[in-house]
Design an enzyme around this catalytic site. Sequence first.
Site, mmCIF file in Angstrom:
data_model
loop_
_atom_site.group_PDB
_atom_site.id
_atom_site.type_symbol
_atom_site.label_atom_id
_atom_site.label_comp_id
_atom_site.label_asym_id
_atom_site.label_seq_id
_atom_site.Cartn_x
_atom_site.Cartn_y
_atom_site.Cartn_z
ATOM 1 N N SER A 129 -4.360 13.612 7.077
ATOM 2 C CA SER A 129 -5.366 14.179 6.187
ATOM 3 C C SER A 129 -5.291 13.527 4.801
ATOM 4 C CB SER A 129 -5.186 15.703 6.131
ATOM 5 O OG SER A 129 -6.296 16.336 5.555
ATOM 6 N N ASP A 140 -13.976 15.672 14.019
ATOM 7 C CA ASP A 140 -13.139 16.302 12.990
ATOM 8 C C ASP A 140 -14.034 16.835 11.868
ATOM 9 O OD1 ASP A 140 -11.282 16.974 11.027
ATOM 10 O OD2 ASP A 140 -10.135 15.126 11.220
ATOM 11 N N HIS A 172 -8.292 18.627 13.846
ATOM 12 C CA HIS A 172 -7.842 17.902 12.657
ATOM 13 C C HIS A 172 -6.343 17.644 12.779
ATOM 14 C CE1 HIS A 172 -7.748 16.603 8.521
ATOM 15 N NE2 HIS A 172 -6.874 17.525 8.191
#
Length: 513
Positions: free
Chosen positions: A204, A425, A453
Amino acid sequence: MLGAVGGAPGTAGARSFPRSALAWGPCEDRPSGGAAPAVEVECAELRVPLDHREPTGQQITLALNRIKGTVSRDHNHLGTLLVNPGGPGASGRRLAPYVAAMLPPGLARRYDIVGFDPRGVGGSEPSLSCVDPEVYYKPPRPDQVPRSAEDEDVLLGRAKEYATSCGNRWAWFLPYLTTENAARDMDVIRQALGEEKISYLGYSYGTYLGAVYATLFPDRVKRLALDSAIDPSGVWYEDNLAQNRSFERRHRAFLAWTARHDEVYKLGGSLRQTSFAWSSMRSRLRERPAGGVVGPSELDDLFTMAGYTDTVWPQLAAAWSAYVLRGDVEELVAAYRLRAHNDKEDENGYAVYLGVECRDAAWPRDWTRWRADMTRLHREAPFLTWPNAWYNAPCAFWPVPGGTPVDVRGSEKLPPVLILQARDDAATPYRGGMAMARRFPTAGVVTDGGGNHGVSLAGNECVDRHLVAYLTDGTRPRRASCRALPEPRPIQQMAAGGRTRHERLTEILRVRG
């Protein structure tokens, strides 16, 4: 430039350390939550410059942990694998034991797997807090979707309050809370570990941190694996607008899944019907919060989790069904307290999130721009547009001006890079991940066909094979596709049992609910 710390890349903040300068010892504390795998963990602290332009000036402290490899450096040891779970504001000390436990034992033994709490986070000093979470987050909070100018004023007041409180408490620290400084901290960690080069696995926001490090220090990277990559061209206002659209698609996927299992949940057999049931529940909770706790904002926070991982879909749909069909508020309240209640650790993560994003780049300071953008986008993507706006709204009033982001770029000095990205995502949209890949000519891309994710070390064996091969010898495909994991099966009641691997990873990534 307000966002830069000065000095040529790779030179600012240079320090000289003896090999293995860190004093590793028993861990006095373990970050809460996440996985608790049976690996031996040791901890250390490291002083780094507050301002890397003044390496001998004021210092702050980073908290680190390590799962030391058992293979000697003379026998196929691969060095250090530094890990970061993103946020910004998440603790790398929570991720390191998980990675050590989830990698194949033969590979894990060949790395020293090191986690760290970035500046401001968790066990590092200072550890940021801007408000009393028991007061600021006390449910039910005002509805995040304003229906009037008065509603908007209340929400603006909360955003200004948070920004002002952070400025009052941390005026000396906030100017230096940037991704670039965190990347330079990483290089101090590398030096203190006695490594000429380090390998890195970031999830991320951690992909952006890793990309910035690789831009500043390309000759100090051995492996660079980026899972669920950020679009570096949208830092940060535009990236959040893009999120609203992708979360809308993922929310609709959840509603459609619920409709396909109407025999279990009885909330409607079509997307239109489950959408109506969802909107009706949200409106009802505005007038009468469930258990006096779950109002519409708490509901938004809870069901945002469904955008990050489909493993929670059965549990959330069961709680939703119990509320609609039986008027049972207990399951809804229990789900909120389990997955979305904000505590001291969450507020620390939020303070760092804002501190980094508000400082990294310029945000609109004229609220009329925000209102116009959100009003327009709300028509297209009503699920997250306004909640996401208020999550980030303190940046409109942040006491420190936004700066100039690092121009993320690959270099001929950089080894092959691996990017792992889910097709659907919501938090880091696929298009943004491909934008990151284009910045690195040596990047290979592995696509997961699902929408969760964080795709590696989370249960998809195909994805993991590519990651393991890459971490072993640098092998990576130019392009490869992996099938999504099967959709979750429905359940009739919210289960309190064990968590799936992806649920455990999601908790470590500290995704916001």
